[in-house]
Design a protein around this motif. Structure first.
Motif, PDB file in Angstrom:
ATOM      1  N   VAL A  24       0.948  -1.512   0.727  1.00 24.53           N
ATOM      2  CA  VAL A  24       0.156   0.143   0.362  1.00 24.53           C
ATOM      3  C   VAL A  24       1.114   1.435  -0.244  1.00 24.53           C
ATOM      4  O   VAL A  24       0.521   2.199  -0.846  1.00 24.53           O
ATOM      5  CB  VAL A  24      -1.314  -0.057   1.099  1.00 24.53           C
ATOM      6  N   PHE A  28       3.039   5.906  -2.624  1.00 23.07           N
ATOM      7  CA  PHE A  28       3.226   7.219  -1.770  1.00 23.07           C
ATOM      8  C   PHE A  28       4.269   7.164  -2.088  1.00 23.07           C
ATOM      9  O   PHE A  28       4.957   8.218  -1.678  1.00 23.07           O
ATOM     10  CB  PHE A  28       2.559   6.432  -0.336  1.00 23.07           C
ATOM     11  N   ASN A 215     -12.418  12.176  -5.951  1.00 22.82           N
ATOM     12  CA  ASN A 215     -11.788  11.416  -7.442  1.00 22.82           C
ATOM     13  C   ASN A 215     -11.904  11.583  -9.090  1.00 22.82           C
ATOM     14  O   ASN A 215     -11.766  11.684 -10.244  1.00 22.82           O
ATOM     15  CB  ASN A 215     -11.264  10.389  -7.525  1.00 22.82           C
ATOM     16  N   ILE A 257      -3.860  14.003  -1.622  1.00 22.08           N
ATOM     17  CA  ILE A 257      -4.670  13.150  -1.213  1.00 22.08           C
ATOM     18  C   ILE A 257      -4.620  13.940   0.529  1.00 22.08           C
ATOM     19  O   ILE A 257      -5.137  12.538   1.321  1.00 22.08           O
ATOM     20  CB  ILE A 257      -3.327  12.135  -0.893  1.00 22.08           C
ATOM     21  N   PRO A 260      -8.708  14.174   1.605  1.00 22.99           N
ATOM     22  CA  PRO A 260      -9.320  13.640   2.091  1.00 22.99           C
ATOM     23  C   PRO A 260      -8.826  12.143   3.365  1.00 22.99           C
ATOM     24  O   PRO A 260      -9.712  11.288   4.073  1.00 22.99           O
ATOM     25  CB  PRO A 260      -9.728  12.673   1.235  1.00 22.99           C
ATOM     26  N   LEU A 265      -8.830   9.779   8.408  1.00 22.07           N
ATOM     27  CA  LEU A 265      -7.976   8.868   9.774  1.00 22.07           C
ATOM     28  C   LEU A 265      -9.104   9.977  10.464  1.00 22.07           C
ATOM     29  O   LEU A 265      -9.473   9.091  11.852  1.00 22.07           O
ATOM     30  CB  LEU A 265      -6.769   9.320  10.368  1.00 22.07           C
ATOM     31  N   GLN A 268     -11.939   7.389  10.760  1.00 24.47           N
ATOM     32  CA  GLN A 268     -12.252   6.165  10.379  1.00 24.47           C
ATOM     33  C   GLN A 268     -13.370   5.480  10.966  1.00 24.47           C
ATOM     34  O   GLN A 268     -13.488   4.611  10.613  1.00 24.47           O
ATOM     35  CB  GLN A 268     -11.071   6.123  10.447  1.00 24.47           C
TER      36      GLN A 268
ATOM     37  N   LYS B  98      -7.269  -1.392  14.016  1.00 25.76           N
ATOM     38  CA  LYS B  98      -8.033  -0.188  13.497  1.00 25.76           C
ATOM     39  C   LYS B  98      -7.254   0.744  12.122  1.00 25.76           C
ATOM     40  O   LYS B  98      -7.418   0.874  11.714  1.00 25.76           O
ATOM     41  CB  LYS B  98      -8.290   0.268  14.640  1.00 25.76           C
ATOM     42  N   PHE B  99      -5.180   1.128  13.046  1.00 25.05           N
ATOM     43  CA  PHE B  99      -4.367   1.715  12.250  1.00 25.05           C
ATOM     44  C   PHE B  99      -4.393   0.884  10.531  1.00 25.05           C
ATOM     45  O   PHE B  99      -4.166   1.543   9.691  1.00 25.05           O
ATOM     46  CB  PHE B  99      -3.231   1.840  12.885  1.00 25.05           C
ATOM     47  N   PHE B 100      -4.217  -0.423  10.875  1.00 27.98           N
ATOM     48  CA  PHE B 100      -4.064  -0.960   9.768  1.00 27.98           C
ATOM     49  C   PHE B 100      -4.931  -0.565   8.457  1.00 27.98           C
ATOM     50  O   PHE B 100      -4.724  -0.181   7.688  1.00 27.98           O
ATOM     51  CB  PHE B 100      -3.655  -1.932   9.950  1.00 27.98           C
ATOM     52  N   ARG B 101      -6.841  -0.734   9.449  1.00 26.81           N
ATOM     53  CA  ARG B 101      -7.006  -0.745   8.265  1.00 26.81           C
ATOM     54  C   ARG B 101      -7.463   1.189   8.136  1.00 26.81           C
ATOM     55  O   ARG B 101      -8.307   1.133   6.264  1.00 26.81           O
ATOM     56  CB  ARG B 101      -8.644  -1.084   9.123  1.00 26.81           C
ATOM     57  N   SER B 102      -7.098   1.891   8.695  1.00 24.97           N
ATOM     58  CA  SER B 102      -6.889   3.963   7.855  1.00 24.97           C
ATOM     59  C   SER B 102      -5.802   3.721   6.918  1.00 24.97           C
ATOM     60  O   SER B 102      -6.154   3.959   6.426  1.00 24.97           O
ATOM     61  CB  SER B 102      -7.275   4.346   9.128  1.00 24.97           C
ATOM     62  N   LEU B 103      -5.290   2.420   6.987  1.00 26.51           N
ATOM     63  CA  LEU B 103      -4.289   3.002   6.754  1.00 26.51           C
ATOM     64  C   LEU B 103      -4.343   2.242   5.258  1.00 26.51           C
ATOM     65  O   LEU B 103      -4.440   2.875   3.978  1.00 26.51           O
ATOM     66  CB  LEU B 103      -2.685   2.214   7.288  1.00 26.51           C
ATOM     67  N   LEU B 104      -5.270   1.147   5.306  1.00 24.12           N
ATOM     68  CA  LEU B 104      -5.981   0.777   3.784  1.00 24.12           C
ATOM     69  C   LEU B 104      -6.885   1.770   2.954  1.00 24.12           C
ATOM     70  O   LEU B 104      -7.126   1.226   1.780  1.00 24.12           O
ATOM     71  CB  LEU B 104      -6.308  -0.570   4.009  1.00 24.12           C
ATOM     72  N   THR B 105      -7.569   2.483   3.485  1.00 26.09           N
ATOM     73  CA  THR B 105      -8.679   3.158   3.550  1.00 26.09           C
ATOM     74  C   THR B 105      -7.115   4.593   1.903  1.00 26.09           C
ATOM     75  O   THR B 105      -8.567   5.031   1.411  1.00 26.09           O
ATOM     76  CB  THR B 105      -8.749   3.981   4.071  1.00 26.09           C
ATOM     77  N   MET B 106      -6.185   4.295   2.213  1.00 27.33           N
ATOM     78  CA  MET B 106      -5.526   5.723   1.959  1.00 27.33           C
ATOM     79  C   MET B 106      -5.953   5.591   0.137  1.00 27.33           C
ATOM     80  O   MET B 106      -5.583   6.461  -0.737  1.00 27.33           O
ATOM     81  CB  MET B 106      -4.122   6.209   2.201  1.00 27.33           C
ATOM     82  N   PRO B 107      -5.583   4.434  -0.772  1.00 30.86           N
ATOM     83  CA  PRO B 107      -5.561   4.155  -1.887  1.00 30.86           C
ATOM     84  C   PRO B 107      -6.954   4.522  -2.200  1.00 30.86           C
ATOM     85  O   PRO B 107      -7.076   5.123  -3.528  1.00 30.86           O
ATOM     86  CB  PRO B 107      -5.342   3.027  -2.050  1.00 30.86           C
ATOM     87  N   LEU B 108      -7.960   4.259  -1.311  1.00 28.37           N
ATOM     88  CA  LEU B 108      -9.183   5.034  -2.419  1.00 28.37           C
ATOM     89  C   LEU B 108      -9.478   6.370  -2.599  1.00 28.37           C
ATOM     90  O   LEU B 108      -9.935   6.700  -3.397  1.00 28.37           O
ATOM     91  CB  LEU B 108     -10.649   4.774  -0.985  1.00 28.37           C
ATOM     92  N   PHE B 109      -8.624   6.719  -1.694  1.00 31.84           N
ATOM     93  CA  PHE B 109      -8.523   8.811  -1.951  1.00 31.84           C
ATOM     94  C   PHE B 109      -7.396   9.475  -3.019  1.00 31.84           C
ATOM     95  O   PHE B 109      -7.072  10.600  -3.121  1.00 31.84           O
ATOM     96  CB  PHE B 109      -8.960   9.454  -0.326  1.00 31.84           C
ATOM     97  N   PHE B 166     -11.260  -1.362  -0.883  1.00 31.00           N
ATOM     98  CA  PHE B 166     -12.393  -1.427  -0.492  1.00 31.00           C
ATOM     99  C   PHE B 166     -12.820  -2.502  -0.384  1.00 31.00           C
ATOM    100  O   PHE B 166     -14.162  -3.264   0.884  1.00 31.00           O
ATOM    101  CB  PHE B 166     -13.161   0.038  -1.634  1.00 31.00           C
ATOM    102  N   ILE B 169     -11.761  -3.845   3.539  1.00 26.35           N
ATOM    103  CA  ILE B 169     -12.851  -3.052   4.844  1.00 26.35           C
ATOM    104  C   ILE B 169     -14.545  -3.457   4.770  1.00 26.35           C
ATOM    105  O   ILE B 169     -14.846  -3.812   6.154  1.00 26.35           O
ATOM    106  CB  ILE B 169     -12.677  -1.734   4.579  1.00 26.35           C
TER     107      ILE B 169
ATOM    108  N   MET C   1      -7.590   4.401  19.689  1.00 25.30           N
ATOM    109  CA  MET C   1      -7.530   4.906  18.457  1.00 25.30           C
ATOM    110  C   MET C   1      -7.628   6.066  18.658  1.00 25.30           C
ATOM    111  O   MET C   1      -6.619   6.721  17.247  1.00 25.30           O
ATOM    112  CB  MET C   1      -8.697   4.049  18.539  1.00 25.30           C
TER     113      MET C   1
END
Lengths: 282, 286, 538
Positions: A24, A28, A215, A257, A260, A265, A268, B98-109, B166, B169, C1
């Motif tokens: 991921v 970036f 987007n 980026i 958003p 965050l 989330q 949870k952090f991992f999950r929010s990191l994974l949302t980055m590509p969506l944006f 996407f 999640i 969190m």
């Protein structure tokens, strides 16, 4: 299950985590280092600053000095359009979603109506862009944020309708029924009871819609000239007759980026909760 | 109760009006254009069905349709199953999830236009990062952008990168809503993890899977930005999607009649696929 | 969190603040630039600006490259001067390059009139003229209000692009054509020359005069580590990605194989079979699959084997980059390579640049006799955009627009743009060429940062091609040109990536072009085509 086996599973798990995080992050990371490279270093294999290439602040400086106003305007437009469209879409979508969740419609069946809403997402944008252009021209809305808010609302609303419908279905109907007995109207029970309960889901839906509107590129390109151009159009402007200016792609991608991501965050947990409810409980 | 039912209209009518206003006009307009002869944006005469007939003799149309289907197949299947796989792996209590999950949302944006340009650097063939990584893994130089099949794969990879999170999640959320008791009961009955997955997890998660597949399908059919900026549809037209072709024909060459006809065809395909899916979805839900 | 996300947001905001704090000194125009620009401004003819223009505003559409980028840069640079001059001003609307056509044509088609001035490529002319979308510059040439510019100073092959049917239509600005760039230091190195002789038994032809000679050189150098970086380097670098402007390479390369001199005393005369490149002017039958083109495409394929295979997926930026950082020994392209090679950030070959006019061919195909003629043939090209301004018919203030464009077209200001490479305005007028043919001096180029020898080679190559080459390639200016080029581009890409054979690619192109011609109206296109290339039916 033995302790040893558990340990191995744990290690494997962390290996997967590391791989996924790298997968991921790497684009970036590449954008970040490219934004600090001289143009002649962009395609030279080098990934570690100072050791493999000498980083430069030139790209960032030039962006801010020469393109500052344009980028700021792009970001502001993007924020306005995305916020406007997602709030509008979620407003209309939650009304319709509530209706679909709580009422049985006799003329059309609820399911057909849901599908009809979703089917708006099937429209190929290339087919509707010229009619939209003519429509906005006759409404004198070319190059305005309003035009893009309207268009984006139209495209993200189906999503909002479906998610909100699922949200409301999940809420226990008993609370509202009690309110009706007390003499509340449907409208009042919607505003006073259902909406507050669905608030987290509402926020989540706004964010998903926000991402889609953020987007969007094709309509933004055709319907704006300068004043209302959002960030995607500014990014596309990095390609010119002397080729794609990759270093500026990187700077703009990173700038685009940030808003958003901050949004995502900070809220989330709502996103995840919203998606959970929406997707799981039909 | 009848009175209340009527009142329900208040809720759906605004959205319905909105959609009528903003999509019916474009739809009717482009239908009219699709049966007309158009020159420089002006309708000059009636073309009847000739624009639709032209489609069948146009090898480029079939080529782009073929690529679109290949792309949809690869990327929808890959995003969904990678997402499902990851969701299964991470469906447990762990620190930092949870952090991992929010990191994974980055590509969506990440704006897909920018992603395509970024891909040009990542997939650079002469010592670009992806190829260097593959070299360390013992693979030769991969012609990512200069060979039709590899370019197809490159586009799919970018799409998978953006949309797997996407699927992940949503599917993770779906999995987490399955209550623990069901699993505990199942584990007593059988010791095979596969059996638990096949007979317990999969049926329970399949409605969510359906939703994910559906949403991905709809969006994958419309993909435009990534092929546009990563390969410009090339080499040749190897990575041109149908939407891209409609866009070129309609907005660059101003052959609006033909473009609209193709758009209607695309609409029909997605509607049919959507309907089939929706029927299945309905069976699972009601 | 919540703590976590808070920390991350704080970090992001700090990062943002940090990057904003990096913004300090305003960089941009250097002192010398401003001094010379002031002088150019003083010296340029100013005409007699109409006082009524005060307070008015124009809108200029141009592709987006920013305030210091090619073509759009000078518009930003000269704006304050224009304001001083007329009291009027203008808005610059930047359009992403890849979307130029839909944006501008949509505006013109719907008569929206957003742009008063369109700074566009020359391949829009077919559509401009056939739809009557622009106001010709001719109308303003003798207007006493307008600054005097000299259309006759534009070098002859380029004049074609600025005029239509003997009348001036555009305003002088940029001048495009491809020439051959090579590494002067490597090709003139006795060590390599000796090695070349050992390997091929011939003297290295420096600079190469024909494509066959170019091929010998690139074949020799490809795969050798001639720059000493420890890795094998390339012979040639080209860009062949779809929509990466790669077909211009083929256009320039194929010209000498296809364009044949007219028999009789005027070799330049346009007849049905001679000095034509695109179509048979009598039938509008495409020539693109005639033997000359097939031979040229085979040559392109041969050449492409002497470069990295990755270039099949390259667009021009990546291709230039390979040459500019010293990985390729030869490339052929526009004037931009000449000016970019002098920028320390982008290039490591300043002072090592060799430039020659575009190579010719060892033979050409005569369309009349349908036979190959074994004779060297040299054809000047004007491929590319030659970006310049035209006035939109829907402009609400065409006179002011004409004033701006005429002023920018004056010799002093146009030449200033040419010598400052960052403007992207490439040389192509008499006052850009060096004395004695032209009016410029090498010092003018050196002052802006050019290496003296690089600049001399650069300008002389253009002089030789546009001033001394016997023939020129005509430019395609009919409605549907962009669509035809796009299709050609795709088929060429299919051929170089081995999806179809060269013959098949060109046959398909011809087929598709015929379909477009029939769709748009063969007779109408024929008339416009004949007008555009100056063909008079016998």
């Amino acid at each position: 299950m033995s302790k040893k086996r558990h340990g191995i599973v744990e290690i494997l798990l962390w290996i997967v985590v590391v791989i996924v995080v790298l997968w991921v992050i790497s684009p970036f990371y590449w954008a970040v280092i490219t934004s600090f490279k001289k143009p002649s270093d962009v395609f030279r294999l080098s990934s570690i600053p100072w050791i493999q290439f000498q980083p430069t602040l030139n790209n960032w400086q030039t962006e801010f000095n020469q393109r500052g106003p344009e980028i700021t305007r792009g970001l502001l437009n993007s924020v306005t359009i995305a916020v406007g469209a997602s709030v509008l879409a979620v407003f209309l979508g939650s009304l319709a979603g509530y209706g679909l969740a709580r009422h049985r419609y006799t003329k059309w069946r609820n399911q057909s109506m849901s599908f009809w809403f979703l089917s708006q997402r099937f429209l190929p944008p290339a087919a509707t862009v010229i009619p939209f252009f003519l429509l906005m021209k006759s409404l004198k809305l070319l190059d305005t944020q309003i035009a893009l808010i309207l268009v984006n609302t139209t495209f993200v609303m189906p999503f909002a309708v479906l998610i909100m419908r699922d949200m409301f279905k999940e809420l226990p109907v008993e609370l509202e029924e009690a309110a009706w007995v007390d003499g509340c109207s449907r409208w009042q029970s919607f505003v006073r009871i259902a909406l507050p309960l669905a608030a987290p889901a509402l926020v989540a839906t706004v964010i998903i819609c926000f991402a889609f509107a953020w987007n969007e590129f094709l309509f933004a390109l055709v319907l704006t000239y300068k004043k209302a151009s959002p960030m995607t159009v500014v990014i596309a402007g990095t390609e010119h007759t002397q080729g794609v200016q990759f270093w500026y792609v990187s700077t703009r991608l990173l700038l685009a980026i940030i808003p958003p991501t901050i949004l995502a965050l900070t809220v989330q947990k709502y996103i995840v909760r919203g998606l959970t409810m929406g997707a799981v409980k039909g | 109760m009848k009175k209340r039912r009527e009142k329900g209209n208040v809720f759906v009518i605004p959205a319905i009006i909105w959609i009528f206003v903003f999509t019916i006009f474009p739809l009717v307009y482009s239908f009219r254009v699709s049966i007309s002869r158009v020159s420089y944006g002006k309708i000059t005469g009636l073309a009847g069905l000739s624009n639709y007939i032209r489609m069948f003799g146009d090898y480029r149309f079939w080529g782009t349709l073929r690529f679109t289907l290949i792309f949809v197949l690869i990327s929808v299947v890959a995003t969904t199953f990678l997402g499902l796989g990851l969701a299964l792996v991470f469906n447990r209590k762990m620190r930092g999830l949870k952090f991992f999950r929010s990191l994974l949302t980055m590509p969506l944006f990440t704006a897909p236009v920018a992603l395509g340009y970024l891909g040009v650097m990542m997939f650079y063939e002469e010592n670009g990062p992806v190829n260097v990584l593959l070299k360390y893994l013992g693979m030769g130089k991969v012609p990512w952008l200069s060979h039709p099949w590899w370019a197809t794969l490159a586009i799919c990879m970018v799409d998978v990168w953006q949309w797997t999170p996407f699927a992940f999640i949503i599917l993770l959320a779906g999995l987490q809503s399955i209550s623990d008791e069901i699993y505990e009961a199942a584990i007593i009955d059988t010791s095979s993890g596969w059996a638990v997955f096949r007979y317990i997890t999969l049926p329970l998660v399949s409605p969510v899977l359906g939703t994910v597949l559906m949403l991905r399908l709809v969006d994958a059919f419309k993909v435009f930005d990534v092929p546009f900026s990563l390969t410009s549809g090339g080499p040749g037209t190897a990575t041109r999607t149908l939407t891209f072709y409609i866009y070129t024909q309609g907005l660059r060459n101003f052959d609006l009649g033909y473009a609209s006809a193709m758009a209607y065809f695309l609409l029909a395909i997605t509607m049919v696929i959507g309907m089939l899916f929706f029927r299945r979805y309905r069976e699972l839900y009601e | 969190m919540r703590k976590m996300s808070l920390i991350v947001s704080v970090l992001v905001i700090l990062g943002l603040l940090f990057s904003f704090s990096l913004v300090w000194a305003q960089e941009g125009a250097s002192e010398l630039e401003i001094k010379t620009a002031d002088a150019a401004f003083e010296a340029a003819d100013k005409g007699n600006p109409d006082p009524a223009w005060k307070g008015q505003k124009l809108t200029i559409g141009v592709y987006s490259a920013g305030p210091r980028g090619a073509i759009s840069g000078p518009l930003y640079f000269w704006r304050p001067y224009f304001e001083k001059l007329t009291g009027a001003t203008y808005d610059i609307v930047e359009i992403p390059f890849a979307e130029l056509r839909e944006k501008i044509f949509t505006d013109l088609m719907t008569g929206t009139g957003t742009y008063d001035i369109i700074v566009g490529p020359s391949w829009f002319y077919g559509d401009y003229i056939s739809n009557d979308w622009i106001i010709p510059s001719d109308k303003y040439l003798n207007d006493p209000r307008m600054p005097k510019w000299e259309p006759e100073s534009i070098l002859p092959p380029l004049q074609e692009l600025y005029s239509w049917g003997g009348k001036w239509v555009g305003f002088n600005n940029d001048h495009d054509g491809q020439v051959l760039y090579y590494r002067r230091d490597i090709l003139n190195d006795p060590k390599w020359q000796e090695e070349f002789k050992k390997e091929t038994g011939k003297d290295m032809p420096v600079p190469p005069k024909t494509w066959e000679e170019v091929y010998e050189i690139t074949k020799f150098f490809h795969g050798k580590d001639w720059n000493g970086d420890g890795e094998p380097d390339y012979g040639i670098t080209m860009h062949l990605k779809v929509a990466g402007q790669g077909f211009f390479h083929f256009m320039a390369l194929s010209a000498p194989y296809v364009v044949s001199p007219a028999p009789g005393d005027d070799p330049k005369k346009v007849t049905r079979y001679h000095n034509v490149y695109w179509f048979d002017p009598e039938t509008m039958e495409p020539l693109v699959n005639t033997p000359g083109f097939v031979e040229a495409l085979n040559m392109l394929l041969k050449l492409s084997k002497t470069g990295p295979s990755a270039m099949w997926g390259w667009s021009l930026g990546e291709a230039w980059d390979a040459f500019l950082r010293g990985k390729a020994v030869i490339c052929f392209s526009w004037g931009d390579v000449g000016s970019l090679s002098q920028l320390p950030d982008q290039s490591s070959i300043k002072g090592k640049l060799g430039v020659a006019p575009i190579p010719g061919s060892e033979k050409y195909y005569d369309l009349e006799t349908k036979q190959w003629v074994e004779k060297r043939n040299f054809v000047a090209n004007t491929v590319g955009a030659s970006w310049h301004g035209v006035i939109s018919k829907f402009s609400k203030n065409p006179d002011l627009a004409a004033y701006f464009l005429s002023w920018q077209a004056t010799p002093t200001i146009n030449h200033w743009n040419v010598v400052w490479g960052w403007t992207g305005v490439d040389p192509g007028t008499l006052y850009d060429l060096l004395q004695p043919t032209g009016k410029s001096t090498i010092e003018e180029y050196v002052a802006t940062g050019y290496d003296a020898e690089d600049a001399k080679q650069f300008v002389s190559a253009y002089e030789e091609m546009w001033y001394k080459y016997p023939l020129k390639q005509s430019y395609l200016r009919i409605p549907g040109t962009p669509e035809m080029w796009e299709i050609w581009d795709i088929h060429l890409s299919e051929a170089v990536t081995g999806q179809v054979t060269p013959e098949e690619a060109l046959n398909r192109t011809a087929e598709d072009w015929n379909a477009i011609i029939d769709r748009l109206g063969r007779d109408q296109l024929k008339k416009i085509y004949q007008e555009a290339i100056g063909y008079k039916p016998e």
